[in-house]
Design an enzyme around this catalytic site. Structure first.
Site, short mmCIF file in Angstrom:
data_model
loop_
_atom_site.label_atom_id
_atom_site.label_comp_id
_atom_site.label_asym_id
_atom_site.label_seq_id
_atom_site.Cartn_x
_atom_site.Cartn_y
_atom_site.Cartn_z
N ARG A 152 5.31 7.41 6.63
CA ARG A 152 5.35 8.30 5.47
C ARG A 152 5.44 7.54 4.16
O ARG A 152 4.65 7.80 3.23
CB ARG A 152 6.55 9.27 5.59
CG ARG A 152 6.29 10.47 6.46
CD ARG A 152 7.59 11.07 6.95
NE ARG A 152 8.39 10.06 7.66
CZ ARG A 152 8.14 9.70 8.92
NH1 ARG A 152 7.20 10.28 9.60
NH2 ARG A 152 8.85 8.75 9.50
N THR A 153 6.39 6.63 4.02
CA THR A 153 6.61 5.98 2.74
C THR A 153 5.41 5.14 2.34
O THR A 153 4.92 5.23 1.20
CB THR A 153 7.88 5.10 2.79
OG1 THR A 153 8.99 5.91 3.16
CG2 THR A 153 8.14 4.45 1.45
N LYS B 243 4.20 -17.62 9.33
CA LYS B 243 3.97 -19.06 9.37
C LYS B 243 5.14 -19.84 8.80
O LYS B 243 5.09 -21.07 8.71
CB LYS B 243 2.70 -19.41 8.58
CG LYS B 243 1.43 -18.73 9.10
CD LYS B 243 0.25 -19.07 8.21
CE LYS B 243 -1.01 -18.36 8.66
NZ LYS B 243 -2.16 -18.64 7.77
N ARG C 61 9.57 -3.01 1.20
CA ARG C 61 10.56 -2.58 2.19
C ARG C 61 10.98 -3.82 2.97
O ARG C 61 10.15 -4.62 3.39
CB ARG C 61 9.97 -1.54 3.15
CG ARG C 61 10.90 -1.26 4.34
CD ARG C 61 10.47 -0.05 5.13
NE ARG C 61 10.71 1.17 4.38
CZ ARG C 61 10.58 2.39 4.90
NH1 ARG C 61 10.20 2.55 6.16
NH2 ARG C 61 10.81 3.46 4.16
N HIS D 207 17.28 3.85 -0.39
CA HIS D 207 15.87 4.24 -0.30
C HIS D 207 15.65 5.22 -1.47
O HIS D 207 15.62 6.43 -1.28
CB HIS D 207 15.60 4.91 1.04
CG HIS D 207 14.15 5.11 1.35
ND1 HIS D 207 13.15 4.95 0.41
CD2 HIS D 207 13.52 5.49 2.49
CE1 HIS D 207 11.98 5.20 0.98
NE2 HIS D 207 12.18 5.53 2.23
#
Length: 311
Positions: free
Chosen positions: A58-59, A86, A108, A136
């Site tokens: 969703r986000t 890496k 995020r 959030h």
């Protein structure tokens, strides 16, 4: 007012006036999504990067759609396809993205505070799309927007957040935003999923769902976040559902105009029953719709969009 912040890192640091300004801006952008052509040139020429180190549907999709509807160029980077695998550091990853002259980075990350660290060392605006169990902010804003849209106000509302409060960034952003706008906030769930001394934030604590929802105007049901729990904090999901799951029986004494919300993803039959999630009191899909308008508003304000391009 004019937006003066470079970044959006959390609702804890915003004033009530700033939160309301974002919500008011989002109202105009919701109308854009109802047009036959769902696009405005407000951010034409701007470049926005989704930098996600945790899974998201969703986000991430909401931010991508928001950017495209504002006519910005959008780039998606996930941890599995970045140079982090890496051995590159988060700082170097962000600095390399900055060197490409982008305007906004949406990040995020599983580590609380990671967006705050990056915001101090990079020039582009940074939006916190969730940092561990900390905050959030855009989810908190879209929840506030949905409540205000349906109830006409935030001040004086009795809002109960039910579920895994201890591991939820959504709960923290909701609590900060709701309290700043004058709502009464309570949390409910097993004692093992309620943070110690959470009452200091200004919320009330319940350990029985039936008691918590009796006078509530809004309940926001949270998912059990097993991926963040170190050890088993309750015997089983089945037992959690039997004692704390939101079902019709537990809502029998609730107000007739109760709003039921959930930030998603939903674990149907665990924290909420399907007939409640899909029932007449549910505004869960409205939250998704409103999330797009809120994220358009946030991108527009942080990227310095042109207001005449919205009309």
């Amino acid at each position: 007012m004019k937006w003066k912040r470079k970044d959006l890192l959390g609702l804890e640091e915003l004033s009530a006036q700033e939160i309301e300004f974002i919500l008011d801006t989002a109202e105009s952008f919701k109308e854009v999504s109802l047009r036959p052509i769902k696009k405005v040139p407000a951010l034409r020429g701007k470049t926005i990067v989704n930098l996600f180190f945790e899974p998201s549907t969703r986000t991430r999709t909401s931010f991508e759609l928001a950017a495209k509807r504002l006519s910005a160029d959008m780039v998606n980077i996930s941890a599995s396809t970045s140079s982090v695998v890496k051995g590159e550091t988060l700082k170097d990853t962000a600095k390399n993205i900055e060197a490409m002259k982008v305007d906004v980075i949406i990040m995020r990350h599983s580590l609380p505070g990671a967006p705050y660290f990056l915001a101090k060392i990079i020039g582009p605006s940074l939006i916190n799309a969730g940092d561990g169990a900390h905050e959030h902010p855009t989810q908190g804003l879209l929840d506030l927007f949905t409540m205000r849209e349906n109830k006409g106000r935030i001040k004086g509302l009795k809002v109960v957040i039910i579920g895994d409060i201890a591991h939820s960034r959504v709960a923290r952003s909701n609590i900060w935003g709701l309290l700043k706008l004058g709502a009464e906030v309570a949390v409910a769930g097993p004692a093992t999923l309620i943070p110690p001394q959470i009452e200091r934030m200004g919320v009330k604590v319940y350990y029985r769902v039936e008691e918590a929802v009796r006078k509530a105007d809004v309940i926001n049901v949270l998912r059990i976040q097993l991926e963040r729990q170190k050890t088993g904090l309750f015997p089983s999901l089945r037992e959690y559902r039997q004692i704390f799951g939101v079902n019709r029986e537990r809502l029998k004494d609730a107000r007739p105009d109760l709003l039921i919300m959930h930030p998603g993803p939903i674990n149907r039959g665990v924290e909420i029953d399907p007939d409640v999630a899909d029932g007449p009191h549910s505004v869960i899909l409205d939250q998704v719709t409103n999330g797009l308008a809120v994220r358009m508003a946030v991108l527009y304000l942080l990227a310095g969009g042109k207001s005449e391009a919205i009309d």
